[in-house]
Motif scaffolding. Sequence first.
Motif, PDB file in Angstrom:
ATOM      1  N   PRO A 180       0.944  -1.334   0.012  1.00 15.28           N
ATOM      2  CA  PRO A 180       0.154   0.013   0.084  1.00 15.28           C
ATOM      3  C   PRO A 180       0.936   1.047  -0.198  1.00 15.28           C
ATOM      4  N   ASN A 181       0.369   2.291  -0.347  1.00 18.57           N
ATOM      5  CA  ASN A 181       0.952   3.543  -0.401  1.00 18.57           C
ATOM      6  C   ASN A 181       0.716   4.037   1.071  1.00 18.57           C
ATOM      7  N   ASP A 185      -2.526   6.584   2.052  1.00 19.23           N
ATOM      8  CA  ASP A 185      -3.674   5.730   2.479  1.00 19.23           C
ATOM      9  C   ASP A 185      -4.265   5.988   3.658  1.00 19.23           C
ATOM     10  N   ASP A 186      -5.479   6.440   3.877  1.00 27.75           N
ATOM     11  CA  ASP A 186      -6.277   6.715   5.275  1.00 27.75           C
ATOM     12  C   ASP A 186      -5.996   5.567   6.216  1.00 27.75           C
ATOM     13  N   TRP A 188      -3.509   3.214   6.227  1.00 27.14           N
ATOM     14  CA  TRP A 188      -2.164   2.829   6.759  1.00 27.14           C
ATOM     15  C   TRP A 188      -1.401   4.102   7.339  1.00 27.14           C
TER      16      TRP A 188
END
Length: 326
Positions: A180-181, A185-186, A188
């Motif tokens: 994931p970015n 990312d909301d 992470w």
Amino acid sequence: MTTEQAAPAEEEVVTVEVAAPGTAIAVDEEPEARRPAEIGRRTWWGAAFAAPHSIGLALFTVVPIVASLVVSFMNWPMIGGHTWTGLENYRRLFDDPIFWVVVRNTAEYVILYVPLNLVVSLGLAAWLTPRIRHRHIFRVLFFIPTITPLVANVVVWRMLYQPDGLIDATLQSTLGEHAPNFLADDTWAMFAVVAMSVWAGFGYNMLIFSAALDAVPDSQIEAAQLDGASPWRTFWHVKFPAISPSIFFATMMTLITSFQVFTQPFLLTKGGPGTETETLVQYIYNTGFQNQQLGLASAGAWVLFVIILGITAVQFLGQKRWVHYE
């Protein structure tokens, strides 16, 4: 004829000080009169030596604290005049939905960071027993992130988190999937900030716990082992109560510093994406230095002070149940 015998008078005891030949005897003629003067001189000397620190404490700590409290009751733009508004800043603060978002973010960070920091620190300290060879080298290695400037730590972790960074490349080579970015990312972003913070901060508590475990008497551990206690029961029933004051100290300091977190989210994500990682201190910073509302920023700082003070008071009241002082 009766004879009357007089009572013998009390003999006066005289103490004579004998001096060596050729030396003079110092006679204290007025000891009671000289004592207040001597105490006064010592007091003035003590005050003179403490003056530099006391003046610095007053100028750079006490005066700014009092000034910030006064400013919190005023409309004080960075440029221009200022007026007294009373509790208006606190009303505006509590009516601002962004304020409650950053309070939630700060609480989320504290709930994630503090237990992880303590568990990692205590686990490594329990592992670094005297039986581990060259354990002093491991202590130094684990402590290095703590003394490394946070800016340098952030640069390294940004390289790890970014797309095509080390984490992403590792997942692509092993699982064929992209990571994931993390910073955009909301879901992470906060976990990424917490992970970096734990890595950078566990070394201090590790040293505290390691020193406390070394101070546990060997006789208590040997007695538990003779009674058939397993290593796990020995730790929880012998070592943990013995080091509970150190755990309490580390918990309090970690809680206080985690509520004041600023550098990690500010440098990693700038509080983003959106406001998902913006903390209370960053909100105060943005309000004061970007929006130039010093009164509102001071009110936010005092709200943070009250939150930390309340949690600290609760911890001190609850320590009687689990902290054991010898």
